[in-house]
Scaffold this motif. Structure first.
Motif, PDB file in Angstrom:
ATOM      1  N   LYS A 328       0.838  -1.201   0.000  1.00  0.00           N
ATOM      2  CA  LYS A 328       0.000   0.000   0.000  1.00  0.00           C
ATOM      3  C   LYS A 328       0.869   1.246   0.000  1.00  0.00           C
ATOM      4  O   LYS A 328       2.063   1.181   0.217  1.00  0.00           O
ATOM      5  N   ASN A 329       0.229   2.381  -0.242  1.00  0.00           N
ATOM      6  CA  ASN A 329       0.905   3.665  -0.107  1.00  0.00           C
ATOM      7  C   ASN A 329       2.192   3.715  -0.943  1.00  0.00           C
ATOM      8  O   ASN A 329       3.253   4.084  -0.465  1.00  0.00           O
ATOM      9  N   ILE A 330       2.069   3.285  -2.196  1.00  0.00           N
ATOM     10  CA  ILE A 330       3.250   3.216  -3.066  1.00  0.00           C
ATOM     11  C   ILE A 330       3.589   4.601  -3.600  1.00  0.00           C
ATOM     12  O   ILE A 330       2.719   5.319  -4.088  1.00  0.00           O
ATOM     13  N   LYS A 356       2.400  -3.262 -17.792  1.00  0.00           N
ATOM     14  CA  LYS A 356       1.097  -2.620 -17.963  1.00  0.00           C
ATOM     15  C   LYS A 356       0.348  -2.571 -16.617  1.00  0.00           C
ATOM     16  O   LYS A 356      -0.252  -1.567 -16.259  1.00  0.00           O
ATOM     17  N   VAL A 357       0.398  -3.682 -15.894  1.00  0.00           N
ATOM     18  CA  VAL A 357      -0.274  -3.752 -14.599  1.00  0.00           C
ATOM     19  C   VAL A 357       0.352  -2.741 -13.634  1.00  0.00           C
ATOM     20  O   VAL A 357      -0.350  -2.073 -12.870  1.00  0.00           O
ATOM     21  N   ALA A 362       0.347   2.276 -10.496  1.00  0.00           N
ATOM     22  CA  ALA A 362       0.914   3.607 -10.282  1.00  0.00           C
ATOM     23  C   ALA A 362      -0.181   4.668 -10.405  1.00  0.00           C
ATOM     24  O   ALA A 362      -0.231   5.613  -9.620  1.00  0.00           O
ATOM     25  N   GLU A 363      -1.042   4.478 -11.376  1.00  0.00           N
ATOM     26  CA  GLU A 363      -2.142   5.418 -11.566  1.00  0.00           C
ATOM     27  C   GLU A 363      -3.007   5.457 -10.303  1.00  0.00           C
ATOM     28  O   GLU A 363      -3.378   6.520  -9.821  1.00  0.00           O
ATOM     29  N   LEU A 364      -3.323   4.270  -9.766  1.00  0.00           N
ATOM     30  CA  LEU A 364      -4.144   4.202  -8.562  1.00  0.00           C
ATOM     31  C   LEU A 364      -3.453   4.848  -7.366  1.00  0.00           C
ATOM     32  O   LEU A 364      -4.100   5.394  -6.485  1.00  0.00           O
ATOM     33  N   ASN A 365      -2.125   4.762  -7.340  1.00  0.00           N
ATOM     34  CA  ASN A 365      -1.373   5.328  -6.219  1.00  0.00           C
ATOM     35  C   ASN A 365      -0.887   6.746  -6.496  1.00  0.00           C
ATOM     36  O   ASN A 365      -0.198   7.336  -5.671  1.00  0.00           O
TER      37      ASN A 365
END
Ligand code: ADP
Ligand code: ZN
Ligand code: ZN
Length: 752
Positions: A328-330, A356-357, A362-365
């Protein structure tokens, strides 16, 4: 929340308060990963949460373990739910956001969410019921009430301090019973502590290593990265081999940790990930670092999961599957040697690309992905360049010159009646290198001894009985192996077609190179490194260690050699067949060939000794070879990107590969034709013929694999997400007869 199978979607709801039923995920032997519904007992309702491990009754198996993945007020028809027995841990091991992320993967790669869960969550924990491991410690309290003999033991304990119980037993030459007596007397105390099974434990923490001062180019690169922290970006660090990319990564990791965020570090291979993790542990502290890949033990994985859960792990390193670890919290995701094809899983489903994943993650974080390579993936380079996120490092650390590459025209060798594997130039270079007590690397990117086995009387080439592929002779096992399936059989002595015994192993594989090298250079140590030499676990690490220590003079191997080997005493690299790889019928073969040659050339001359490289070839004028010779990525890129544009290959389109296969050739072909026809129809109807090209069906290059005949349809999608959705919606409606298999590969890495 429910895991809606039909729509492959998770509906959000983190807690169970308002629901009757919980959906749990478990893994059952013989059935696989599945979800089941259970009643939530009233007293659990306020505390039950997604991500908690629970214990549930399961038929004759009694109680089994499962994870909560959702809640609902409805049951599928005809099902009677039993009560959840117990919540095993109140702290959830993952959350809804994480499940949503996995759902995105399932959707993007067009597979079931169960598939993704199976690959992401270590569900094996569930059936095996992994437990925390504890250890007992003993410490001194008082001498009061002890007998003379007991005082002797207590004296030793007092001197030793708190120590492991089993160790102390041996140390004081005493028994558990005696020690228990001391505890009962109040003279000593035994405590139990949870221990963390860290695969890194063997590398005991020493002093933290200091950070070196960055060179100017490194500092500039770092500054560019620092600017981009805190938002989603795809940064490419393109640095020649030995330009010192690792130190730039480390500086960025340090910064991200100071900001209170965590780092995910991906490497293409387990061995590389291990080496990097050790280096990171020395820099950032062993207790903050962990490694994750497919071959750490379940116990270790379980402990790492728990540590991640408690936010103790600040840097997680691993091979491609680490992208699914619930870190979490990347604040930063690093992808080292990003050109490597092993980031893509080709089998089994999900056929995901960790790169890709990682972008999605990264987008989510809301953090950057930092990819690094000396020979970047054409796509990565294209996107980074066009988005202003390309960072270059052109100088090698200490200004070591790049190795000098000589191209040897093998046609000329043949003309001069040298029919051997080695050119005269390469032989004398190796001899000189041996005299200088330097080390040599020889690359032959083909496993096995030969490339096919043929009957000299009738011409029959021995094929795999299950695949349309020649079997390959392996000299150590004296067997014929298929490199595409598990098939292996003893070497034949007579032709299955005509009975003649004139059987010959033709062509060159790495084992033949080894044999010839042993004859040519009998007085030196030769070792081979390829996936066949890896019978023992960690054997390749041993070979690489021996090589590093100088115990091996010539190391011969396949592409495994080109990965991350950093050995200052290697001054000579010979590529036995530099054409190999360039000629495959695949749009990426040029890129792959260039990358391999450039990477392997980069293995020479890393220390103070200048390096020399020989490319043996039958096609010396080929641009892939010429640019690899100069280690000139830009020129290669310009030519290659032009070709991609001309033929609408990625990055100018997205490829979706559809394979229809069946044991019945005719039926496989017919269903492929039908699907292609229907797809063409709807593409035409919507007037999308220009942006969505449907090619085929054609037989795959490997026409038959593991008894299945294969036909493929290639789709070049120029509409990005909209086009992908359009195609996948179409495919979702297809119903196929039982005997026909449908395989969908989104962004395939090859089209063989
Ligand atoms: P790359 O990953 O770009 O091929 P490496 O990170 O392996 O390069 O660096 C090459 C060598 O240079 C390594 O031995 C590394 O320890 C050394 N090096 C790189 N940067 C520095 C620095 N700033 N100070 C001291 N040594 C460095
Ligand atoms: Zn024959
Ligand atoms: Zn086969």
């Amino acid at each position: 929340m429910t895991l809606n199978k039909k729509e492959n979607k998770i509906e959000e709801q983190q807690e169970g308060m308002l629901n009757k039923y919980a959906l749990v995920l478990t893994s059952i032997k013989g059935i696989g990963v599945k979800t089941f519904s259970y009643l939530i007992p009233e007293d659990m309702k306020p505390v039950i949460k997604v991500g908690q491990p629970v214990s549930v009754p399961f038929g004759r198996m009694g109680l089994i373990n499962a994870y909560i993945v959702g809640f609902s007020n409805y049951l599928p028809e005809g099902i009677k739910a039993k009560n959840i027995s117990k919540i095993l841990d109140y702290t959830p091991i993952f959350d809804i956001k994480y499940l949503k992320f996995l759902e995105w993967v399932a959707d993007y790669y067009f597979c079931s969410i169960q598939n993704v869960l199976e690959c992401a969550v270590p569900v094996k924990f569930l059936s095996g019921m992994q437990k925390e491991q504890t250890e007992k410690f003993i410490e001194f309290k008082t001498f009061d009430n002890a007998t003379k003999r007991q005082i002797e033991i207590l004296k030793i304990l007092q001197e030793t301090g708190k120590t492991k119980l089993i160790n102390f037993e041996k140390q004081a030459k005493t028994t558990r019973a005696t020690l228990n007596k001391l505890v009962n007397l109040g003279c000593a105390q035994i405590t139990e502590k949870q221990i963390f099974r860290n695969p890194l434990e063997i590398f005991k923490q020493q002093e933290l290593e200091p950070f070196p001062k960055l060179l100017e180019e490194q500092q500039n690169a770092y500054n560019e990265i620092e600017k981009r922290l805190g938002s989603y970006n795809n940064i490419l660090l393109h640095g020649v081999t030995s330009s010192g990319k690792t130190e730039v990564y480390f500086a960025a990791i340090k910064k991200v940790m100071e900001q209170g965020k965590n780092v995910l570090f991906l490497a293409p291979e387990i061995a590389l990930a291990s080496v990097l993790t050790q280096r990171m542990a020395r820099r950032f502290g062993i207790e903050k670092t962990a490694i994750w890949h497919s071959s750490i033990s379940d116990g270790e994985k379980f402990d790492v999961w728990n540590k991640i859960k408690n936010n103790e792990i600040r840097i997680l390193a691993g091979a491609r599957s680490a992208v699914f670890a619930p870190l979490k919290n990347i604040g930063l995701i690093i992808i080292d040697e990003e050109h490597d094809s092993s980031y893509k899983q080709t089998m089994p489903s999900p056929r995901y690309d960790a790169k890709k994943v990682a972008q999605k993650l990264a987008e989510l974080n809301n953090c950057p992905v930092l990819s690094g390579s000396a020979t970047p993936d054409i796509n990565t380079y294209y996107y980074a360049k066009n988005s202003g996120n390309l960072i270059e490092m052109k100088k090698r650390y200490n200004d070591y010159p790049l190795a000098k590459v000589r191209v040897v025209d093998m046609r000329e060798e043949r003309f001069r009646a040298n029919n051997g594997i080695f050119s005269r130039a390469l032989v004398s270079a190796i001899e000189q290198n041996l005299r200088d007590k330097k080390q040599t690397i020889l690359l032959m990117n083909r496993r096995g001894f030969s490339t096919y086995t043929q009957c000299m009387a009738c011409g029959e080439v021995i094929q795999c009985p299950k695949c349309a592929i020649p079997l390959i002779f392996h000299s150590q096992t004296q067997t014929l192996k298929c490199h595409y399936c598990e098939h292996e059989q003893p070497m034949i002595t007579e032709c299955p077609k005509c009975g003649s015994d004139a059987i010959r192993n033709c062509g060159t594989g790495v084992q033949r190179v080894e044999l010839v090298a042993q004859k040519l250079f009998p007085d030196c140590n030769i070792a081979r490194l390829d996936s066949d030499s890896l019978s023992k676990k960690n054997q390749h690490i041993e070979i690489l260690n021996d090589f590093r220590k100088g115990k091996i003079d010539i190391l011969i191997g396949t592409q495994m050699l080109a990965k991350g080997l950093d050995n200052p005493n290697v001054t000579l690299v010979g590529v036995i067949n530099a054409d190999n790889g360039f000629n495959l019928p695949d749009f990426r073969s040029c890129e792959r060939g260039f990358q391999l040659l450039t990477q392997v050339a980069g293995r020479a001359g890393r220390g103070d000794n200048p390096g020399e490289v020989y490319f043996q070839t039958y096609n010396p004028d080929f641009f892939g070879l010429e640019t690899a010779k100069e280690q000139d990525y830009e020129t290669f890129y310009k030519t290659e990107i032009q070709a991609r544009e001309n033929f609408d290959y990625p990055p100018f389109s997205q490829i979706i590969r559809i394979i229809l296969s069946s044991k019945n050739q005719y039926r496989a072909e017919r269903s492929a034709q039908e699907i292609a026809m229907r797809l063409n129809d709807i593409v035409d109807n919507r007037q999308l013929t220009e942006p969505i090209a449907v090619l085929g069906p054609n037989p795959c290059v490997i026409e038959r694999l593991q008894e299945y005949y294969r036909f493929q349809i290639l789709i070049k999608n120029k509409l990005e997400e909209k086009g992908r959705r359009f195609i996948l919606n179409f495919l979702a409606q297809i119903k196929l007869p039982e005997d026909i298999r449908l395989t969908i590969d989104v962004d395939p890495i090859d089209i063989l």
